[in-house]
Design a protein around this motif. Structure first.
Motif, PDB file in Angstrom:
ATOM      1  N   LEU A 147       0.914  -1.371   0.103  1.00  0.00           N
ATOM      2  CA  LEU A 147      -0.022   0.001   0.193  1.00  0.00           C
ATOM      3  C   LEU A 147       0.894   1.265  -0.111  1.00  0.00           C
ATOM      4  CD1 LEU A 147      -2.365  -1.358   2.929  1.00  0.00           C
ATOM      5  CD2 LEU A 147      -3.358  -0.359   0.476  1.00  0.00           C
ATOM      6  N   SER A 148       0.340   2.388  -0.183  1.00  0.00           N
ATOM      7  CA  SER A 148       1.037   3.647  -0.284  1.00  0.00           C
ATOM      8  C   SER A 148       1.603   3.888   1.102  1.00  0.00           C
ATOM      9  CB  SER A 148       0.164   4.769  -0.632  1.00  0.00           C
ATOM     10  OG  SER A 148       0.864   5.947  -0.520  1.00  0.00           O
ATOM     11  N   ARG A 149       2.867   4.548   0.991  1.00  0.00           N
ATOM     12  CA  ARG A 149       3.384   4.701   2.535  1.00  0.00           C
ATOM     13  C   ARG A 149       2.577   6.028   3.156  1.00  0.00           C
ATOM     14  NH1 ARG A 149       9.873   3.890   1.632  1.00  0.00           N
ATOM     15  NH2 ARG A 149       9.803   1.943   0.697  1.00  0.00           N
ATOM     16  N   LYS A 150       1.847   6.738   2.284  1.00  0.00           N
ATOM     17  CA  LYS A 150       1.570   7.869   2.992  1.00  0.00           C
ATOM     18  C   LYS A 150       0.104   7.679   3.445  1.00  0.00           C
ATOM     19  CE  LYS A 150       3.823  11.324   0.127  1.00  0.00           C
ATOM     20  NZ  LYS A 150       4.125  12.319  -0.755  1.00  0.00           N
ATOM     21  N   PRO A 151      -0.151   8.178   4.672  1.00  0.00           N
ATOM     22  CA  PRO A 151      -1.491   7.733   5.510  1.00  0.00           C
ATOM     23  C   PRO A 151      -2.587   8.027   4.720  1.00  0.00           C
ATOM     24  CG  PRO A 151       0.071   8.710   7.155  1.00  0.00           C
ATOM     25  CD  PRO A 151       0.627   8.859   5.514  1.00  0.00           C
ATOM     26  N   LYS A 152      -2.761   9.274   3.961  1.00  0.00           N
ATOM     27  CA  LYS A 152      -3.910   9.766   3.224  1.00  0.00           C
ATOM     28  C   LYS A 152      -4.293   8.856   2.233  1.00  0.00           C
ATOM     29  CE  LYS A 152      -6.293  13.931   1.526  1.00  0.00           C
ATOM     30  NZ  LYS A 152      -5.942  15.277   1.234  1.00  0.00           N
ATOM     31  N   GLU A 153      -3.093   8.685   1.361  1.00  0.00           N
ATOM     32  CA  GLU A 153      -3.385   8.023   0.244  1.00  0.00           C
ATOM     33  C   GLU A 153      -3.513   6.319   0.671  1.00  0.00           C
ATOM     34  OE1 GLU A 153       0.004   8.357  -2.391  1.00  0.00           O
ATOM     35  OE2 GLU A 153      -0.176  10.690  -2.379  1.00  0.00           O
ATOM     36  N   GLN A 154      -2.993   5.904   1.416  1.00  0.00           N
ATOM     37  CA  GLN A 154      -3.231   4.553   1.974  1.00  0.00           C
ATOM     38  C   GLN A 154      -4.684   4.326   2.331  1.00  0.00           C
ATOM     39  OE1 GLN A 154      -2.259   2.198   5.792  1.00  0.00           O
ATOM     40  NE2 GLN A 154      -0.387   1.983   4.557  1.00  0.00           N
ATOM     41  N   LYS A 272       3.542   8.161  -9.045  1.00  0.00           N
ATOM     42  CA  LYS A 272       3.320   7.061  -8.421  1.00  0.00           C
ATOM     43  C   LYS A 272       2.113   6.710  -8.067  1.00  0.00           C
ATOM     44  CE  LYS A 272       7.259   7.638  -5.002  1.00  0.00           C
ATOM     45  NZ  LYS A 272       7.762   7.815  -3.675  1.00  0.00           N
ATOM     46  N   LYS A 273       1.128   7.511  -7.981  1.00  0.00           N
ATOM     47  CA  LYS A 273      -0.390   7.224  -7.775  1.00  0.00           C
ATOM     48  C   LYS A 273      -0.905   6.617  -9.329  1.00  0.00           C
ATOM     49  CE  LYS A 273      -4.408   9.516  -5.949  1.00  0.00           C
ATOM     50  NZ  LYS A 273      -4.487   8.730  -4.523  1.00  0.00           N
ATOM     51  N   VAL A 274      -0.509   7.331 -10.191  1.00  0.00           N
ATOM     52  CA  VAL A 274      -1.034   6.864 -11.522  1.00  0.00           C
ATOM     53  C   VAL A 274      -0.468   5.244 -11.828  1.00  0.00           C
ATOM     54  CG1 VAL A 274      -0.873   7.095 -14.117  1.00  0.00           C
ATOM     55  CG2 VAL A 274      -1.031   9.065 -12.815  1.00  0.00           C
ATOM     56  N   ALA A 275       0.647   5.007 -11.640  1.00  0.00           N
ATOM     57  CA  ALA A 275       1.344   3.761 -11.827  1.00  0.00           C
ATOM     58  C   ALA A 275       0.594   2.701 -10.838  1.00  0.00           C
ATOM     59  CB  ALA A 275       3.020   3.822 -11.155  1.00  0.00           C
ATOM     60  N   LYS A 276       0.117   3.131  -9.729  1.00  0.00           N
ATOM     61  CA  LYS A 276      -0.476   2.317  -8.632  1.00  0.00           C
ATOM     62  C   LYS A 276      -1.802   1.835  -9.204  1.00  0.00           C
ATOM     63  CE  LYS A 276      -0.295   0.112  -4.528  1.00  0.00           C
ATOM     64  NZ  LYS A 276       0.604  -0.877  -4.285  1.00  0.00           N
TER      65      LYS A 276
END
Length: 293
Positions: A147-154, A272-276
């Motif tokens: 998962l993303s390391r950033k809490p909001k994005e996670q 990173k967001k688009v790749a995910k």
């Protein structure tokens, strides 16, 4: 349509072998994997220092070359040239299956586009190994990885997964485990059954099973060591959600990155967001956005 006959003698190019390596216990290395690594002309390794330990253990003398997410653009043309010249290559990650939360996918695609056979070998995979011993219903399952390391994005990622009926498979590092469990607890609900699978195949292998509430409590009170696979049961009572238009529908990867940048994300975070979202390696989107293809 592209058809591959893996062992077609008419194809004079070398073969790209995708070779899984042990996730902990060296005894899980297969005879075939060892033989392939001895016979190929070159081993493309995520970390040559780490892989050298494996090669030394099995007395494999084959030369290595580094191949990781930071040198993909440089290495792929070099590796393709060797393959086209008839030299076979084994591609390995530090542990487990190449391309699964590890480098490899871009090279596979490049080989397919150049009529070079891609030959996968079966072997160790942490996600499946954890799933079958978790106690969570194993089929169907949805592999997510990190998962993303950033809490909001996670939390945003987990919100997208909340209603999935499949068992969910995540990877997590020890220093982020508690924060991730708290987000799982908050977004998915603390009553979900789950399992923490630690140090798989190693001496200190451990399974901690229970609800997300109990697992978060355990992690808050216990010194956390080792790499984890988190298995979470699927949602057996998903809420029906009203379909909404996808604002990214029809946009190119570059346009999607620009849209996130306009929304306030830094360039690398947008990439990173688009790749995910598309289950691509970050390097693929990076190259596309910066016109490096």
């Amino acid at each position: 349509m592209i058809t591959q006959k893996s062992f077609d003698e008419k194809n004079q190019a070398g073969k790209l072998y995708l070779v899984p390596t042990p996730i902990g216990n060296l005894g899980d290395m297969t005879f075939r994997a060892v033989n392939v690594m001895k016979q190929v002309a070159l081993i493309a390794a995520e970390d040559t220092r780490n892989t050298q330990k494996l090669l030394n253990h099995f007395d494999i003398k084959t030369k290595q070359i580094s191949f990781h997410e930071h040198n993909t653009a440089q290495r792929i043309p070099e590796l393709l040239a060797k393959l086209k010249a008839g030299f076979s290559i084994a591609q390995v990650s530090d542990a487990g299956m190449p391309s699964i939360s590890d480098p490899g996918h871009e090279l596979v695609v490049a080989c397919i586009q150049n009529n070079i056979s891609v030959v996968p070998l079966p072997g160790a995979n942490a996600g499946i190994t954890a799933l079958i011993a978790s106690g969570v219903t194993p089929q169907p399952f949805y592999f997510y990885g990190f998962l993303s390391r950033k809490p909001k994005e996670q939390r945003a990622e987990l919100a997208q997964l909340k209603n999935r009926p499949e068992a969910l498979i995540f990877y997590e590092a020890p220093h982020r485990l508690l924060k991730t469990l708290k987000n799982l607890q908050t977004v998915l609900g603390g009553s979900r059954s789950a399992a923490l699978c630690r140090e798989l195949t190693k001496k200190h292998e451990e399974f901690i099973r229970g609800s997300l509430d109990r697992l978060a409590g355990w992690a808050a009170e216990t010194p956390i060591r080792g790499e984890f696979v988190i298995i979470v049961s699927g949602n057996d009572q998903p809420m029906v959600q009203t379909a909404t238009a996808d604002p990214m529908a029809g946009l190119s990867l570059t346009q999607q990155v620009d849209r996130y940048i306009q929304a306030g994300l830094a360039v690398n975070d947008a990439i990173k967001k688009v790749a995910k979202a598309h289950q691509l390696r970050k390097q693929v989107v990076y190259n596309e956005y910066h016109h490096l293809n």
